[in-house]
Write an enzyme that holds these catalytic residues in place. Structure first.
Site, short mmCIF file in Angstrom:
data_model
loop_
_atom_site.label_atom_id
_atom_site.label_comp_id
_atom_site.label_asym_id
_atom_site.label_seq_id
_atom_site.Cartn_x
_atom_site.Cartn_y
_atom_site.Cartn_z
N ILE A 1 0.81 -0.96 0.05
CA ILE A 1 0.05 0.17 -0.07
C ILE A 1 0.84 1.30 -0.14
O ILE A 1 1.36 1.81 1.05
CB ILE A 1 -0.96 0.03 1.03
CG1 ILE A 1 -1.56 -1.34 1.46
CG2 ILE A 1 -2.00 1.11 1.15
CD1 ILE A 1 -2.66 -1.69 0.46
N PRO A 2 1.22 1.91 -1.11
CA PRO A 2 2.39 2.72 -1.34
C PRO A 2 2.15 4.22 -0.89
O PRO A 2 2.06 5.02 -1.45
CB PRO A 2 2.29 2.96 -2.77
CG PRO A 2 1.22 2.62 -3.22
CD PRO A 2 0.35 1.69 -2.49
N CYS A 3 2.17 4.27 0.52
CA CYS A 3 2.17 5.46 1.16
C CYS A 3 3.35 6.28 1.12
O CYS A 3 3.35 7.59 1.24
CB CYS A 3 1.86 5.40 2.68
SG CYS A 3 3.32 4.17 3.69
N HIS A 4 4.44 5.58 0.48
CA HIS A 4 5.54 6.67 0.33
C HIS A 4 5.51 7.26 -1.12
O HIS A 4 6.07 8.28 -1.33
CB HIS A 4 6.60 5.50 -0.24
CG HIS A 4 6.58 4.52 -1.28
ND1 HIS A 4 6.13 3.34 -1.22
CD2 HIS A 4 6.98 4.77 -2.58
CE1 HIS A 4 6.01 2.83 -2.27
NE2 HIS A 4 6.69 3.55 -3.29
N ARG A 5 4.18 6.97 -1.68
CA ARG A 5 3.97 8.05 -2.93
C ARG A 5 3.19 9.28 -2.69
O ARG A 5 2.44 9.84 -3.63
CB ARG A 5 3.11 7.16 -4.07
CG ARG A 5 3.79 6.03 -4.51
CD ARG A 5 3.19 5.17 -5.44
NE ARG A 5 3.93 3.95 -6.01
CZ ARG A 5 3.46 2.67 -6.47
NH1 ARG A 5 2.07 2.65 -6.60
NH2 ARG A 5 4.20 1.57 -6.66
#
Length: 160
Positions: A121-125
């Site tokens: 779940i790409p919260c880094h984006r």
């Protein structure tokens, strides 16, 4: 429950699978490897294969089954995060807009911080309006920067 430690280019990832789902990826919650059921081993093997492919630039979207914890609001944020294209980023404000709750920018940030499955779940984006980084899942900024740069460098070239 199956627990494993994965050596990634950004450091150790502590992985947890339960039943037929991945339930947690952590940068700092030190877990001991623990053997689970046959199904949990299968899920863990799939996760480790997909992480290997992701970190080699071959995988852009995870297929492994996940089970997310969190409130209905947090789950709506996590769903929106999966829609951010690989190698791209949105602002917290854009995520709030996507979940049709434009006044929830701070709450979006808090949900990101609680994300139980970073990378998948790409919260880094997600970055601040204006391009500043913002926080990253309890990890240091270097991990967020590494992931963003890695994806930008491995983003498919649609113009080729």
């Amino acid at each position: 429950m199956e627990k494993s430690i994965f050596k990634a280019p950004i450091g150790l990832l502590y992985l947890t699978a339960k039943d037929s789902h991945v339930i947690k990826i952590s940068y700092d919650e030190k877990v001991q490897a623990e053997s689970g059921t046959k199904e949990e081993k299968r899920v863990m093997q799939q996760l480790e294969t997909e992480l290997t492919d992701y970190f080699s630039g071959k995988l852009q979207r995870f297929q492994v089954n996940v089970k997310l914890s969190g409130t209905a609001f947090e789950q709506s944020v996590y769903k929106a995060l999966t829609e951010i294209p690989y190698g791209d980023f949105w602002s917290y404000k854009e995520v709030a807009r996507r979940i049709q709750n434009e006044s929830s920018v701070r709450a979006v940030g808090q949900a990101n911080r609680k994300n139980p499955l970073p990378i998948i779940i790409p919260c880094h984006r997600v970055v601040q309006e204006g391009g500043q980084l913002g926080g990253y899942n309890g990890a240091d900024y270097a991990k967020k920067i590494w992931l963003l740069e890695f994806e930008m460098n491995h983003k498919p070239d649609f113009w080729a």
